[in-house]
Motif scaffolding. Structure first.
Motif, PDB file in Angstrom:
ATOM      1  N   LEU A   1       2.170   1.404  -3.090  1.00 16.28           N
ATOM      2  CA  LEU A   1       1.359   2.094  -5.093  1.00 16.28           C
ATOM      3  C   LEU A   1       0.968   3.822  -4.304  1.00 16.28           C
ATOM      4  CD1 LEU A   1      -1.253  -0.486  -4.674  1.00 16.28           C
ATOM      5  CD2 LEU A   1      -0.444   0.496  -6.233  1.00 16.28           C
ATOM      6  N   LEU A   2       0.583   3.528  -2.766  1.00 15.07           N
ATOM      7  CA  LEU A   2       0.525   5.218  -2.834  1.00 15.07           C
ATOM      8  C   LEU A   2       2.121   6.775  -3.311  1.00 15.07           C
ATOM      9  CD1 LEU A   2      -0.959   5.045   0.856  1.00 15.07           C
ATOM     10  CD2 LEU A   2      -1.400   6.043  -1.291  1.00 15.07           C
TER      11      LEU A   2
ATOM     12  N   SER B   1       0.704  11.928 -10.334  1.00 15.96           N
ATOM     13  CA  SER B   1      -0.026  13.178 -10.385  1.00 15.96           C
ATOM     14  C   SER B   1       0.772  14.216 -10.392  1.00 15.96           C
ATOM     15  CB  SER B   1      -0.832  13.296  -8.745  1.00 15.96           C
ATOM     16  OG  SER B   1      -1.778  11.764  -8.476  1.00 15.96           O
TER      17      SER B   1
ATOM     18  N   ILE C   1       0.892  -0.691  -0.134  1.00 14.62           N
ATOM     19  CA  ILE C   1       0.472   0.217  -0.127  1.00 14.62           C
ATOM     20  C   ILE C   1       1.099   1.712   0.094  1.00 14.62           C
ATOM     21  CG2 ILE C   1      -1.349   1.247   1.509  1.00 14.62           C
ATOM     22  CD1 ILE C   1      -2.980  -1.906   2.238  1.00 14.62           C
ATOM     23  N   ILE C   2       2.132   1.080   0.222  1.00 12.84           N
ATOM     24  CA  ILE C   2       2.498   2.867   0.676  1.00 12.84           C
ATOM     25  C   ILE C   2       3.601   3.125  -0.693  1.00 12.84           C
ATOM     26  CG2 ILE C   2       5.511   3.425   1.788  1.00 12.84           C
ATOM     27  CD1 ILE C   2       3.947   1.931   4.263  1.00 12.84           C
TER      28      ILE C   2
ATOM     29  N   ILE D   1       0.879   6.673  -6.852  1.00  6.45           N
ATOM     30  CA  ILE D   1       0.369   7.714  -7.124  1.00  6.45           C
ATOM     31  C   ILE D   1       0.428   8.898  -7.429  1.00  6.45           C
ATOM     32  CG2 ILE D   1      -2.280   7.918  -6.508  1.00  6.45           C
ATOM     33  CD1 ILE D   1      -2.365   5.453  -5.864  1.00  6.45           C
ATOM     34  N   ILE D   2       0.734   9.425  -6.335  1.00 10.43           N
ATOM     35  CA  ILE D   2       1.276  10.262  -5.632  1.00 10.43           C
ATOM     36  C   ILE D   2       2.651  10.966  -7.060  1.00 10.43           C
ATOM     37  CG2 ILE D   2       2.753  11.598  -4.383  1.00 10.43           C
ATOM     38  CD1 ILE D   2       1.870  10.646  -1.814  1.00 10.43           C
TER      39      ILE D   2
END
Length: 121
Positions: free
Chosen positions: A10-11, A18, A7-8, A14-15
């Motif tokens: 993936l975050l 973006s 999850i970390i 994504i950041i």
């Protein structure tokens, strides 16, 4: 524990994606094969006096590289000279002889940009 690591990661991805997308849509990205060292396309000098000026509103330009591609395509046409404004998404085209506006529209649209309107200035 493994799920938390995934999850970390993936975050973080994504950041970072973006941030890149935001830069692209603000005209600061490196799309179209460019990079941070984008060279501005020089202006073309017309051989005769300006007889007409038209403004082409263009959709799809997101960065300086896009703007340079459009400017080069228009300036290849004899008798016209273009100045592009990326923020306004427009090309101001000066003519020193009679050239059909459809010729300029075709030159822009073959690059996969869309001419929204053509206005006499």
């Amino acid at each position: 524990m493994t799920n938390a690591i995934v999850i970390i990661i993936l975050l973080i991805v994504i950041i970072m994606a973006s941030k890149g997308a935001a830069k692209h849509f603000m005209g600061q990205g490196s799309c179209c094969g460019g990079g941070s060292s984008t060279v501005k396309e020089p202006d073309k000098k017309l051989s005769g006096p300006v007889v007409k000026t038209m403004v082409f509103k263009i959709d799809g330009m997101h960065c300086e590289n896009c703007s340079n591609r459009v400017k080069r395509a228009i300036n290849r046409i004899d008798g016209v000279s273009a100045k592009l404004n990326l923020r306004k998404k427009e090309a101001v085209v000066e003519y020193d002889r009679e050239v059909d506006d459809a010729t300029i529209t075709r030159a822009i649209e073959t690059l996969d940009y869309k001419v929204i309107s053509v206005i006499k200035k």
